[in-house]
Write a protein that holds these residues in place. Structure first.
Motif, mmCIF file in Angstrom:
data_model
loop_
_atom_site.group_PDB
_atom_site.id
_atom_site.type_symbol
_atom_site.label_atom_id
_atom_site.label_comp_id
_atom_site.label_asym_id
_atom_site.label_seq_id
_atom_site.Cartn_x
_atom_site.Cartn_y
_atom_site.Cartn_z
ATOM 1 N N LEU A 173 38.894 57.247 -3.657
ATOM 2 C CA LEU A 173 38.340 56.033 -3.067
ATOM 3 C C LEU A 173 38.972 55.779 -1.710
ATOM 4 N N ARG A 174 40.286 55.975 -1.596
ATOM 5 C CA ARG A 174 40.974 55.808 -0.318
ATOM 6 C C ARG A 174 40.380 56.734 0.735
ATOM 7 N N ASN A 175 40.160 57.983 0.368
ATOM 8 C CA ASN A 175 39.624 58.950 1.329
ATOM 9 C C ASN A 175 38.187 58.619 1.723
ATOM 10 N N ARG A 176 37.395 58.129 0.763
ATOM 11 C CA ARG A 176 36.011 57.750 1.101
ATOM 12 C C ARG A 176 35.997 56.576 2.063
ATOM 13 N N MET A 177 36.812 55.566 1.789
ATOM 14 C CA MET A 177 36.849 54.410 2.684
ATOM 15 C C MET A 177 37.359 54.807 4.059
ATOM 16 N N LEU A 178 38.339 55.695 4.097
ATOM 17 C CA LEU A 178 38.851 56.157 5.384
ATOM 18 C C LEU A 178 37.784 56.945 6.142
ATOM 19 N N LEU A 180 34.487 56.641 5.855
ATOM 20 C CA LEU A 180 33.463 55.707 6.331
ATOM 21 C C LEU A 180 33.961 54.915 7.533
ATOM 22 N N SER A 181 35.232 54.553 7.520
ATOM 23 C CA SER A 181 35.796 53.816 8.653
ATOM 24 C C SER A 181 35.769 54.663 9.920
ATOM 25 N N VAL A 182 36.182 55.915 9.811
ATOM 26 C CA VAL A 182 36.173 56.810 10.973
ATOM 27 C C VAL A 182 34.744 57.017 11.467
ATOM 28 N N PHE A 183 33.804 57.199 10.543
ATOM 29 C CA PHE A 183 32.408 57.387 10.932
ATOM 30 C C PHE A 183 31.879 56.160 11.674
ATOM 31 N N ALA A 184 32.204 54.966 11.173
ATOM 32 C CA ALA A 184 31.739 53.741 11.830
ATOM 33 C C ALA A 184 32.333 53.607 13.219
ATOM 34 N N LEU A 185 33.619 53.901 13.363
ATOM 35 C CA LEU A 185 34.257 53.806 14.677
ATOM 36 C C LEU A 185 33.669 54.813 15.661
ATOM 37 N N LEU A 259 36.824 46.040 9.179
ATOM 38 C CA LEU A 259 36.919 45.938 10.634
ATOM 39 C C LEU A 259 36.066 46.986 11.326
ATOM 40 N N ALA A 260 35.887 48.131 10.718
ATOM 41 C CA ALA A 260 35.086 49.189 11.330
ATOM 42 C C ALA A 260 33.591 48.949 11.159
ATOM 43 N N VAL A 261 33.200 48.413 10.014
ATOM 44 C CA VAL A 261 31.772 48.214 9.731
ATOM 45 C C VAL A 261 31.248 46.931 10.360
ATOM 46 N N GLY A 262 32.087 45.901 10.482
ATOM 47 C CA GLY A 262 31.649 44.612 11.023
ATOM 48 C C GLY A 262 30.962 44.707 12.367
ATOM 49 N N PRO A 263 31.488 45.430 13.372
ATOM 50 C CA PRO A 263 30.807 45.534 14.666
ATOM 51 C C PRO A 263 29.422 46.162 14.573
ATOM 52 N N LEU A 264 29.265 47.180 13.722
ATOM 53 C CA LEU A 264 27.937 47.788 13.574
ATOM 54 C C LEU A 264 26.954 46.799 12.963
ATOM 55 N N VAL A 265 27.409 46.041 11.972
ATOM 56 C CA VAL A 265 26.541 45.028 11.357
ATOM 57 C C VAL A 265 26.152 43.981 12.401
ATOM 58 N N ALA A 266 27.075 43.621 13.272
ATOM 59 C CA ALA A 266 26.777 42.635 14.314
ATOM 60 C C ALA A 266 25.705 43.146 15.266
ATOM 61 N N VAL A 267 25.806 44.389 15.695
ATOM 62 C CA VAL A 267 24.809 44.962 16.608
ATOM 63 C C VAL A 267 23.446 45.020 15.940
ATOM 64 N N VAL A 268 23.404 45.478 14.702
ATOM 65 C CA VAL A 268 22.122 45.566 13.992
ATOM 66 C C VAL A 268 21.521 44.181 13.814
ATOM 67 N N GLY A 269 22.355 43.205 13.448
ATOM 68 C CA GLY A 269 21.834 41.851 13.256
ATOM 69 C C GLY A 269 21.255 41.270 14.524
ATOM 70 N N ILE A 270 21.937 41.463 15.657
ATOM 71 C CA ILE A 270 21.425 40.929 16.925
ATOM 72 C C ILE A 270 20.165 41.661 17.350
ATOM 73 N N MET A 271 20.073 42.948 17.071
ATOM 74 C CA MET A 271 18.846 43.681 17.370
ATOM 75 C C MET A 271 17.670 43.119 16.567
ATOM 76 N N LEU A 272 17.935 42.727 15.319
ATOM 77 C CA LEU A 272 16.885 42.111 14.507
ATOM 78 C C LEU A 272 16.468 40.765 15.083
ATOM 79 N N VAL A 273 17.436 40.021 15.606
ATOM 80 C CA VAL A 273 17.117 38.730 16.230
ATOM 81 C C VAL A 273 16.272 38.933 17.477
ATOM 82 N N ILE A 274 16.686 39.861 18.326
ATOM 83 C CA ILE A 274 15.938 40.116 19.563
ATOM 84 C C ILE A 274 14.549 40.651 19.251
#
Length: 320
Positions: A173-178, A180-185, A259-274
């Motif tokens: 689980l630690r390695n999977r989360m790590l 995913l974090s690297v992929f998001a960054l 912390l790594a996924v939050g910025p991507l979610v923010a960009v996607v959410g604002i794109m949906l708003v626009i």
């Protein structure tokens, strides 16, 4: 089967003490918490073997030599070892093997006295109705010593297998989360880079008060705002979370993932708003960044799977 390091090539030779018995190898004080736990357990087992040495000197010497191999891996460290967990798992599986072998050297009275400790340790990772536990309840009176030893060894084998599987699941689980974090960054860096190189396509539309701001710079600030929102939403759980005695720092990995996924979610959410899929308006830069913070905090919906799995693992607070 979980990965293990190859057998260490250099095994410290136990030295002869003035008392005539072979003492354990000495080494530097370990730095990592898991190494301290292993060293403490080794010291305890060496002391127990010293007491049992008179009963079967050859068997005890073999067990001491087996434990001495763990001393070698205590000094090893590196990124690969940290990801694979081979040193940790090799150390504990060796210790478990020696503990089971020591049962054959103990008398019936000693085993009876140790039964509560064995049962309490096993109850951390085994269900209360497990057969090895129920069989052990009937093994305290009028039972031949060989049968008692067999039942205790069965309990330890079952307990050790469950404990090793628990730690392997936590490491994965630690390695999977790590990962995913690297992929998001990496994805966030690529998004900013692509927006910087592209002058035709704009992922975000600048508000009226930020018309002259380059698109990549606006995107960069949105990512920062999303990370801030993720941090604020994850802060309570990060403060109250516990490691459950694990060396894999799951709470830290959970926080990093958020912390790594939050910025991507923010960009996607604002794109949906626009794009008009979410009914709201963004009339200023402050409103845009505020919206990014809100969407960044919404990463909880995306990372909830990791939180649930970590809670399942850390709930029993099982230890080796």
């Amino acid at each position: 089967m979980i990965e293990q390091e190859t057998q260490p090539e250099a095994i410290p030779e136990p030295r002869n003490t003035p008392e005539g018995r072979r003492d354990r190898p000495t080494g530097p004080v370990p730095g990592a918490v898991w190494q301290v736990r292993v060293r403490t357990k080794l010291d305890d087992l060496y002391q127990q073997l010293a007491v049992l040495s008179a009963r079967d000197p050859e068997r005890v010497a073999a067990l001491r030599a087996q434990l001495s191999r763990v001393e070698v891996v205590l000094g090893r460290s590196g990124v690969v070892e940290w990801l694979r967990g081979g040193n940790l798992e090799y150390a504990w599986q060796t210790i478990h093997s020696v503990e089971r072998a020591m049962v054959a050297l103990r008398s019936a009275d000693e085993l009876t006295g140790l039964l509560p400790a064995y049962r309490s340790a096993a109850a951390q990772v085994l269900p209360a109705d497990d057969k090895v536990l129920t069989d052990l309840d009937t093994a305290t009176g009028g039972v031949p010593v060989e049968l008692l030893r067999a039942r205790v060894q069965a309990l330890l084998l079952r307990y050790h297998s469950a404990s090793d599987e628990f730690h392997e699941s936590a490491r994965r689980l630690r390695n999977r989360m790590l990962g995913l974090s690297v992929f998001a960054l990496v994805a966030e860096v690529l998004v900013v880079l692509v927006q910087w190189l592209s002058h035709d396509v704009r992922l975000l539309e600048a508000p009226t008060d930020a018309g002259g701001v380059p698109a990549w710079r606006l995107l960069f600030f949105v990512l920062i705002a999303g990370a801030l929102g993720a941090f604020l939403s994850a802060l309570p759980s990060m403060i109250t979370s516990r490691s459950g005695g694990l060396p894999y720092k799951l709470p830290f990995q959970q926080g990093l993932l958020k912390l790594a996924v939050g910025p991507l979610v923010a960009v996607v959410g604002i794109m949906l708003v626009i794009g008009g899929l979410v009914e709201t308006s963004v009339s200023s830069t402050a409103a845009l960044l505020g919206l990014a913070i809100v969407f960044g905090a919404g990463q909880q919906a995306v990372t909830a799977f990791a939180d649930r799995r970590a809670a399942e693992l850390l709930g029993p607070a099982a230890k080796s």
